[in-house]
Scaffold this motif. Structure first.
Motif, PDB file in Angstrom:
ATOM      1  N   LYS A   4      42.283  57.904  82.675  1.00  0.00           N
ATOM      2  CA  LYS A   4      42.025  58.285  81.297  1.00  0.00           C
ATOM      3  C   LYS A   4      42.589  59.892  81.443  1.00  0.00           C
ATOM      4  O   LYS A   4      42.407  60.584  82.247  1.00  0.00           O
ATOM      5  CB  LYS A   4      40.770  58.155  81.054  1.00  0.00           C
ATOM      6  CG  LYS A   4      40.401  56.730  80.451  1.00  0.00           C
ATOM      7  CD  LYS A   4      39.033  56.661  79.658  1.00  0.00           C
ATOM      8  CE  LYS A   4      38.725  55.495  79.464  1.00  0.00           C
ATOM      9  NZ  LYS A   4      37.039  55.176  79.342  1.00  0.00           N
TER      10      LYS A   4
ATOM     11  N   GLU B 134      49.024  55.194  76.179  1.00  0.00           N
ATOM     12  CA  GLU B 134      48.447  54.019  76.645  1.00  0.00           C
ATOM     13  C   GLU B 134      49.590  52.839  77.281  1.00  0.00           C
ATOM     14  O   GLU B 134      50.679  52.666  76.504  1.00  0.00           O
ATOM     15  CB  GLU B 134      47.699  53.110  75.276  1.00  0.00           C
ATOM     16  CG  GLU B 134      46.967  51.833  75.755  1.00  0.00           C
ATOM     17  CD  GLU B 134      46.146  51.484  74.702  1.00  0.00           C
ATOM     18  OE1 GLU B 134      46.014  52.128  73.629  1.00  0.00           O
ATOM     19  OE2 GLU B 134      45.589  50.302  74.959  1.00  0.00           O
TER      20      GLU B 134
ATOM     21  N   LYS C  49      44.944  54.491  80.155  1.00  0.00           N
ATOM     22  CA  LYS C  49      44.095  53.594  79.351  1.00  0.00           C
ATOM     23  C   LYS C  49      43.922  53.641  77.836  1.00  0.00           C
ATOM     24  O   LYS C  49      43.851  52.472  77.183  1.00  0.00           O
ATOM     25  CB  LYS C  49      42.659  53.641  80.016  1.00  0.00           C
ATOM     26  CG  LYS C  49      42.352  52.985  81.285  1.00  0.00           C
ATOM     27  CD  LYS C  49      41.260  52.092  81.230  1.00  0.00           C
ATOM     28  CE  LYS C  49      41.136  50.913  82.561  1.00  0.00           C
ATOM     29  NZ  LYS C  49      40.949  51.606  83.690  1.00  0.00           N
ATOM     30  N   GLU C  50      44.103  54.775  77.385  1.00  0.00           N
ATOM     31  CA  GLU C  50      44.148  54.898  76.019  1.00  0.00           C
ATOM     32  C   GLU C  50      44.870  56.160  75.443  1.00  0.00           C
ATOM     33  O   GLU C  50      45.161  56.920  76.236  1.00  0.00           O
ATOM     34  CB  GLU C  50      42.605  55.078  75.448  1.00  0.00           C
ATOM     35  CG  GLU C  50      41.796  56.075  76.085  1.00  0.00           C
ATOM     36  CD  GLU C  50      40.304  55.703  75.857  1.00  0.00           C
ATOM     37  OE1 GLU C  50      39.854  56.759  75.464  1.00  0.00           O
ATOM     38  OE2 GLU C  50      39.890  54.788  76.125  1.00  0.00           O
ATOM     39  N   GLY C  51      44.927  56.595  74.108  1.00  0.00           N
ATOM     40  CA  GLY C  51      45.739  57.447  73.709  1.00  0.00           C
ATOM     41  C   GLY C  51      47.160  57.272  73.448  1.00  0.00           C
ATOM     42  O   GLY C  51      47.444  56.077  73.482  1.00  0.00           O
ATOM     43  N   GLU C  52      48.084  58.297  73.237  1.00  0.00           N
ATOM     44  CA  GLU C  52      49.416  58.273  72.933  1.00  0.00           C
ATOM     45  C   GLU C  52      49.986  57.403  74.137  1.00  0.00           C
ATOM     46  O   GLU C  52      51.289  57.038  73.922  1.00  0.00           O
ATOM     47  CB  GLU C  52      49.944  59.434  72.630  1.00  0.00           C
ATOM     48  CG  GLU C  52      49.813  60.555  73.677  1.00  0.00           C
ATOM     49  CD  GLU C  52      50.551  61.888  73.312  1.00  0.00           C
ATOM     50  OE1 GLU C  52      51.658  61.658  72.761  1.00  0.00           O
ATOM     51  OE2 GLU C  52      50.054  62.864  73.679  1.00  0.00           O
TER      52      GLU C  52
END
Ligand code: ADP
Ligand code: MG
Length: 259
Positions: A2, A70, A65-68
């Motif tokens: 992350k 990913e 794992k996440e966000g722009e």
């Protein structure tokens, strides 16, 4: 992995963004970058480090794992607080000769190491040159013949040894060399030709200064290094950086006017 909201952008290239995220340096690649290339860069870091090189520690290779970002592959390294040698030279151009001295010494130190498990310089260059169909087949044949004449070569050749890949730590300790994506086991003068070419592209005024310095310090004739410039220029064309194409082609063709 992350990425935190407090990450700071260090560099942005066509295929990746480099962040400082706390005490990590994270290289996040776009979705066209195969995971195998990212693992290869991490493996190179580990191999060079095991061969005694001063290299930032690899912390992790995984998909974000996440966000722009990913799903993108990312490589996290130990962050080294400091400035690149490129920044140091830009801020203190009067002492450029001393910095070049230091730069070449460092390259020779890297090249004094052996790491036979690395990818082989000859194979990598041959593969890259073969993929560049814009270079005339007869020219490619000649370049391949030069490579065939290369005997073994087990020295650590960084492949992108330029001042922006050297970090001078703030704590005054010895410099670190980063960006080992292109390292191979090979012949030092081919690596020197690569550095010369990269100077010609980015800082043309410094290319001859580098060549003279490397030639003297390594006791290698300039002609021996220059013999490899068309080879490394043809290989560099395989990276598909359009803005460099015309210049690289001129470096390939310089000795082939007869064809
Ligand atoms: N481990 C590190 N610690 C601190 N800064 C780093 C580290 N690795 C790279 N950098 C900085 O990030 C920049 C880009 O990283 P680099 O690995 O050279 O990627 P690129 O392939 O985009 O040149 C470097 O020029 C340097 O300024
Ligand atoms: Mg770099």
């Amino acid at each position: 992995m992350k990425l935190s909201d407090s990450k700071i952008e260090v560099a942005r290239r066509h295929n990746k963004v480099v962040y400082q995220d706390g005490n990590r340096l994270v290289k996040v690649f776009n979705d066209r970058k195969p995971g195998s290339d990212v693992f290869n860069e991490a493996l190179n870091d580990a191999r060079v480090s095991e061969a005694g090189g001063r290299v930032p520690r690899v912390l992790e290779v995984s998909q974000v794992k996440e966000g722009e970002w990913e799903g993108s592959w990312a490589l996290a390294l130990e962050f080294i607080p400091g400035r690149t040698l490129e920044q140091v030279i830009d801020d203190d151009e009067d002492n450029i000769d001393e910095y070049f001295d230091q730069f070449v010494e460092l390259q020779l130190q890297v090249q004094s190491g052996t790491a036979p498990a690395l990818n082989r310089q000859k194979d990598k260059l041959r593969r890259m040159i073969n993929s560049v169909k814009s270079v005339d087949p007869s020219v490619r044949y000649d370049l391949q013949m030069r490579l065939d004449g290369l005997k073994g070569g087990t020295k650590v050749c960084h492949g992108d040894f330029v001042p922006s890949n050297i970090i001078i730590p703030d704590d005054g300790s010895e410099p670190y060399v980063v960006d080992w994506a292109h390292v191979t086991a090979g012949i030092p003068e081919v690596d020197a030709a690569q550095t010369y070419l990269l100077f010609k592209v980015e800082h043309p005024d410094s290319a001859e200064k580098y060549l003279s310095m490397y030639s003297k310090k390594s006791d290698t004739a300039k002609q021996v290094i220059m013999n490899w410039v068309p080879v490394v220029a043809a290989a560099e064309l395989a990276r598909g950086r359009r803005q460099r194409e015309k210049f690289l082609m001129s470096q390939v063709e310089v000795v082939f006017d007869y064809l």
